[in-house]
Design a protein around this motif. Structure first.
Motif, PDB file in Angstrom:
ATOM      1  N   SER A   1     -14.608  10.424  20.031  1.00 14.26           N
ATOM      2  CA  SER A   1     -14.581  10.680  21.643  1.00 14.26           C
ATOM      3  C   SER A   1     -16.024  10.386  22.020  1.00 14.26           C
ATOM      4  O   SER A   1     -16.948  10.429  21.220  1.00 14.26           O
ATOM      5  N   PRO A   2     -16.229  10.653  23.567  1.00 18.60           N
ATOM      6  CA  PRO A   2     -17.485  10.545  23.903  1.00 18.60           C
ATOM      7  C   PRO A   2     -18.502  11.730  23.614  1.00 18.60           C
ATOM      8  O   PRO A   2     -19.536  11.733  24.183  1.00 18.60           O
ATOM      9  N   GLY A   3     -17.925  12.796  22.932  1.00 19.91           N
ATOM     10  CA  GLY A   3     -18.683  14.093  22.586  1.00 19.91           C
ATOM     11  C   GLY A   3     -19.820  13.761  21.548  1.00 19.91           C
ATOM     12  O   GLY A   3     -20.337  13.012  21.503  1.00 19.91           O
ATOM     13  N   ILE A   4     -19.878  14.782  20.581  1.00 16.60           N
ATOM     14  CA  ILE A   4     -20.685  14.815  19.831  1.00 16.60           C
ATOM     15  C   ILE A   4     -20.491  13.603  18.488  1.00 16.60           C
ATOM     16  O   ILE A   4     -19.388  13.747  17.983  1.00 16.60           O
ATOM     17  N   PRO A   5     -21.530  12.849  18.139  1.00 17.66           N
ATOM     18  CA  PRO A   5     -21.402  12.015  17.147  1.00 17.66           C
ATOM     19  C   PRO A   5     -21.332  12.652  15.658  1.00 17.66           C
ATOM     20  O   PRO A   5     -22.210  13.424  15.646  1.00 17.66           O
ATOM     21  N   LYS A   6     -20.968  11.828  14.649  1.00 13.57           N
ATOM     22  CA  LYS A   6     -21.412  11.943  13.321  1.00 13.57           C
ATOM     23  C   LYS A   6     -22.680  10.838  12.981  1.00 13.57           C
ATOM     24  O   LYS A   6     -22.657   9.747  13.366  1.00 13.57           O
ATOM     25  N   LEU A   7     -23.558  11.319  12.606  1.00 19.44           N
ATOM     26  CA  LEU A   7     -24.920  10.688  12.371  1.00 19.44           C
ATOM     27  C   LEU A   7     -24.899  10.216  10.846  1.00 19.44           C
ATOM     28  O   LEU A   7     -24.780  10.820   9.793  1.00 19.44           O
ATOM     29  N   LEU A   8     -24.916   8.765  10.562  1.00 17.00           N
ATOM     30  CA  LEU A   8     -24.947   8.188   9.234  1.00 17.00           C
ATOM     31  C   LEU A   8     -26.465   7.637   9.066  1.00 17.00           C
ATOM     32  O   LEU A   8     -26.974   6.781   9.939  1.00 17.00           O
ATOM     33  N   HIS A   9     -26.668   7.645   7.965  1.00 16.68           N
ATOM     34  CA  HIS A   9     -28.078   7.147   7.439  1.00 16.68           C
ATOM     35  C   HIS A   9     -27.952   6.161   6.220  1.00 16.68           C
ATOM     36  O   HIS A   9     -26.864   5.809   6.045  1.00 16.68           O
ATOM     37  N   ALA A  10     -29.092   5.689   5.852  1.00 19.38           N
ATOM     38  CA  ALA A  10     -29.003   4.474   4.728  1.00 19.38           C
ATOM     39  C   ALA A  10     -28.223   4.704   3.684  1.00 19.38           C
ATOM     40  O   ALA A  10     -27.497   3.745   3.096  1.00 19.38           O
ATOM     41  N   GLY A  11     -28.097   5.811   3.103  1.00 13.07           N
ATOM     42  CA  GLY A  11     -27.260   6.100   1.761  1.00 13.07           C
ATOM     43  C   GLY A  11     -25.744   6.453   2.127  1.00 13.07           C
ATOM     44  O   GLY A  11     -25.083   6.270   1.104  1.00 13.07           O
ATOM     45  N   GLU A  12     -25.241   6.300   3.603  1.00 11.00           N
ATOM     46  CA  GLU A  12     -23.925   6.470   3.725  1.00 11.00           C
ATOM     47  C   GLU A  12     -23.378   5.121   4.276  1.00 11.00           C
ATOM     48  O   GLU A  12     -23.836   4.008   4.363  1.00 11.00           O
ATOM     49  N   SER A  13     -21.860   5.280   4.509  1.00  9.22           N
ATOM     50  CA  SER A  13     -21.139   4.214   4.912  1.00  9.22           C
ATOM     51  C   SER A  13     -20.476   4.062   6.351  1.00  9.22           C
ATOM     52  O   SER A  13     -19.858   5.258   6.206  1.00  9.22           O
ATOM     53  N   LEU A  14     -20.350   3.133   6.887  1.00 11.97           N
ATOM     54  CA  LEU A  14     -19.558   3.043   7.886  1.00 11.97           C
ATOM     55  C   LEU A  14     -17.991   2.936   7.333  1.00 11.97           C
ATOM     56  O   LEU A  14     -17.901   2.377   6.404  1.00 11.97           O
ATOM     57  N   ASP A  15     -16.981   3.668   7.941  1.00  8.70           N
ATOM     58  CA  ASP A  15     -15.926   3.406   7.607  1.00  8.70           C
ATOM     59  C   ASP A  15     -14.780   3.136   8.639  1.00  8.70           C
ATOM     60  O   ASP A  15     -15.284   3.502   9.971  1.00  8.70           O
ATOM     61  N   GLY A  16     -13.602   2.520   8.522  1.00  7.33           N
ATOM     62  CA  GLY A  16     -12.774   2.242   9.740  1.00  7.33           C
ATOM     63  C   GLY A  16     -12.071   3.219  10.348  1.00  7.33           C
ATOM     64  O   GLY A  16     -10.992   3.183  11.357  1.00  7.33           O
ATOM     65  N   ASP A  17     -11.998   4.408   9.387  1.00  6.47           N
ATOM     66  CA  ASP A  17     -11.117   5.694   9.838  1.00  6.47           C
ATOM     67  C   ASP A  17      -9.871   5.265  10.020  1.00  6.47           C
ATOM     68  O   ASP A  17      -9.282   4.662   9.143  1.00  6.47           O
ATOM     69  N   ASP A  18      -9.164   5.942  10.840  1.00  3.81           N
ATOM     70  CA  ASP A  18      -7.511   5.686  10.908  1.00  3.81           C
ATOM     71  C   ASP A  18      -7.265   4.396  11.650  1.00  3.81           C
ATOM     72  O   ASP A  18      -6.166   3.661  11.489  1.00  3.81           O
ATOM     73  N   LEU A  19      -8.465   3.797  12.471  1.00  8.43           N
ATOM     74  CA  LEU A  19      -8.221   2.344  13.037  1.00  8.43           C
ATOM     75  C   LEU A  19      -8.251   1.425  12.267  1.00  8.43           C
ATOM     76  O   LEU A  19      -7.357   0.177  12.370  1.00  8.43           O
ATOM     77  N   LEU A  20      -9.074   1.139  11.188  1.00  2.19           N
ATOM     78  CA  LEU A  20      -9.151   0.087  10.126  1.00  2.19           C
ATOM     79  C   LEU A  20      -9.327   0.765   8.918  1.00  2.19           C
ATOM     80  O   LEU A  20     -10.286   0.850   7.973  1.00  2.19           O
ATOM     81  N   PRO A  21      -8.152   1.379   8.283  1.00  2.07           N
ATOM     82  CA  PRO A  21      -8.201   1.894   6.895  1.00  2.07           C
ATOM     83  C   PRO A  21      -8.533   1.065   5.754  1.00  2.07           C
ATOM     84  O   PRO A  21      -8.349  -0.176   5.953  1.00  2.07           O
ATOM     85  N   GLY A  22      -9.489   1.711   5.238  1.00  4.65           N
ATOM     86  CA  GLY A  22     -10.224   0.628   4.001  1.00  4.65           C
ATOM     87  C   GLY A  22     -11.248   0.058   4.266  1.00  4.65           C
ATOM     88  O   GLY A  22     -12.063  -0.510   3.480  1.00  4.65           O
ATOM     89  N   PHE A  23     -11.734  -0.269   5.541  1.00  6.19           N
ATOM     90  CA  PHE A  23     -13.010  -0.822   5.685  1.00  6.19           C
ATOM     91  C   PHE A  23     -14.054   0.022   5.480  1.00  6.19           C
ATOM     92  O   PHE A  23     -14.419   1.192   6.194  1.00  6.19           O
ATOM     93  N   ILE A  24     -15.000  -0.399   4.729  1.00  9.34           N
ATOM     94  CA  ILE A  24     -16.216   0.151   4.455  1.00  9.34           C
ATOM     95  C   ILE A  24     -17.466  -0.642   4.403  1.00  9.34           C
ATOM     96  O   ILE A  24     -17.482  -1.674   3.805  1.00  9.34           O
TER      97      ILE A  24
END
Length: 166
Positions: free
Chosen positions: A130-153
């Motif tokens: 949502s346009p609210g507070i984001p989750k911040l990811l750094h180099a040791g973490e991974s993007l994921d597709g959440d419920d929209l793109l399940p399995g995308f890492i």
């Protein structure tokens, strides 16, 4: 004139980008495209694609994903009506917090489900559901597709890795 523009409030706003920006955008787009096409989930497009917002603005995120359920007429030659399901913005040195925030608010008001704001300077990615507070990811973490793109890492560090050319 060959430059990228967005239509915002009736004005053309130029959105030039640098070399690093283009590389990071393409790296993310390629990972998404491979994932989405192999699973027949929809379409991934680049920053030259226009999305017509309810306000009349035409936005063009750096990388976008649209679910197949929303592609009623296939790949239209016109601007897509509404926002993408996933909008990814790679920050440029000229981007302001206010301008990015304005884009996010408009994306989510027009059906976006997930947004990523990639910061090459800090080597971080902000994840918005949502346009609210984001989750911040750094180099040791991974993007994921959440419920929209399940399995995308996709590892955040991989976005910012220099290409091996030698």
């Amino acid at each position: 004139d060959g430059r990228k523009y967005e239509l915002v409030g009736g004005d053309l706003v130029m959105s030039p980008t640098g070399f690093q920006h283009g590389y990071i955008s393409l790296r993310l787009a390629t990972a998404l495209l491979d994932f989405v096409l192999s699973r027949r989930l929809g379409v991934v497009v680049d920053s030259s694609t226009g999305f017509r917002m309810q306000s009349g603005n035409c936005r063009s995120p750096d990388v976008s994903f649209v679910r197949k359920e929303r592609l009623h007429n296939g790949l239209t030659k016109k601007f897509f009506q509404g926002a993408p399901d996933l909008a990814a913005e790679v920050l440029s040195p000229d981007d302001t917090i206010e301008a990015v925030r304005e884009k996010l608010v408009e994306y989510f008001a027009n059906e976006t489900k997930l947004a990523w704001v990639v910061n090459p300077e800090d080597r971080t990615v902000e994840v918005y559901r949502s346009p609210g507070i984001p989750k911040l990811l750094h180099a040791g973490e991974s993007l994921d597709g959440d419920d929209l793109l399940p399995g995308f890492i996709f590892p955040v560090a991989k976005l910012f890795a220099e290409p091996e050319l030698g």
